[in-house]
Design an enzyme around this catalytic site. Structure first.
Site, mmCIF file in Angstrom:
data_model
loop_
_atom_site.group_PDB
_atom_site.id
_atom_site.type_symbol
_atom_site.label_atom_id
_atom_site.label_comp_id
_atom_site.label_asym_id
_atom_site.label_seq_id
_atom_site.Cartn_x
_atom_site.Cartn_y
_atom_site.Cartn_z
ATOM 1 C CB ILE A 75 91.796 -64.516 -10.078
ATOM 2 C CG1 ILE A 75 90.714 -64.150 -11.068
ATOM 3 C CG2 ILE A 75 92.325 -63.321 -9.296
ATOM 4 C CD1 ILE A 75 89.395 -63.737 -10.410
ATOM 5 C CB CYS A 76 95.268 -64.003 -14.608
ATOM 6 S SG CYS A 76 94.638 -65.254 -15.740
ATOM 7 N NE ARG A 77 91.520 -58.744 -20.573
ATOM 8 C CZ ARG A 77 90.616 -57.799 -20.415
ATOM 9 N NH1 ARG A 77 90.542 -57.143 -19.292
ATOM 10 N NH2 ARG A 77 89.771 -57.499 -21.386
ATOM 11 N N GLY A 79 92.380 -66.308 -17.500
ATOM 12 C CA GLY A 79 92.727 -67.673 -17.134
ATOM 13 C C GLY A 79 94.073 -68.191 -17.577
ATOM 14 C CG MET A 103 90.548 -60.220 -12.065
ATOM 15 S SD MET A 103 89.631 -60.297 -10.495
ATOM 16 C CE MET A 103 88.889 -58.656 -10.429
#
Length: 124
Positions: A75-77, A79, A103
Site C-alpha cells: 500500500i502507498c497513498r 497506488g 491509504m
C-alpha cells in the site's frame, strides 16, 4: 492507479488486522503482511495499525524483513508506488498484491488509522 500487469485487490478484501511484529511458531502459517511503502512524513501522519513501513526506495535493501511465505499486501497513498513495489517483489520471488486506492481508500473505508498523534491520524 492500477496496472494490468500487477495483481491488485480492492480495499474491502484486505484483511482487517495486521501485526508485523507478532511472533509465530515455525509450524504456524505466515501471517498476512501490510507493507506500507510511503515516505516517513506520510507514515507519521497516519498508517494502518500493524503495518510494516519500508519506504519504496529502501525495499531492495530491506528484503530480509519480509517473509517469503506471507501474503503481502502493498500500500502507498493512492497506488503509484505500490505498482513499482509489487513488480519488484514479484521479480525477486515474493507473492505480493497491490491495494487499490491505497491509504486514501483505506481512510475513506473507515479502516483504523494510527500515527504520531493517534487522535488526529489521517492520510488526507
Amino acid at each position: 492507479m492500477t496496472s494490468p500487469h500487477v495483481p491488485s485487490i480492492p480495499i474491502e478484501e484486505v484483511p482487517a488486522e495486521f501485526d508485523a511484529a507478532a511472533p509465530r511458531a515455525a509450524t504456524e502459517p505466515a501471517p498476512a503482511l501490510l507493507l506500507d511503502v510511503r515516505e516517513e512524513d506520510e507514515w507519521r501522519l497516519g498508517h494502518a495499525p500493524g503495518a510494516l513501513h519500508i519506504p519504496l526506495v529502501d525495499v531492495p535493501a530491506r528484503l530480509d524483513e519480509l517473509n517469503y511465505d506471507a501474503e503481502i499486501y502493498v500500500i502507498c497513498r493512492q497506488g503509484g508506488r505500490s505498482v513499482t513495489a509489487v513488480q519488484y517483489l514479484e521479480s525477486v520471488g515474493f507473492e505480493a498484491v497491490m491495494v487499490d486506492g491505497g491509504m486514501v481508500a483505506w481512510q475513506r473505508a473507515g479502516r483504523p488509522l494510527t500515527g504520531d498523534n493517534p487522535d488526529e491520524a489521517k492520510v488526507y
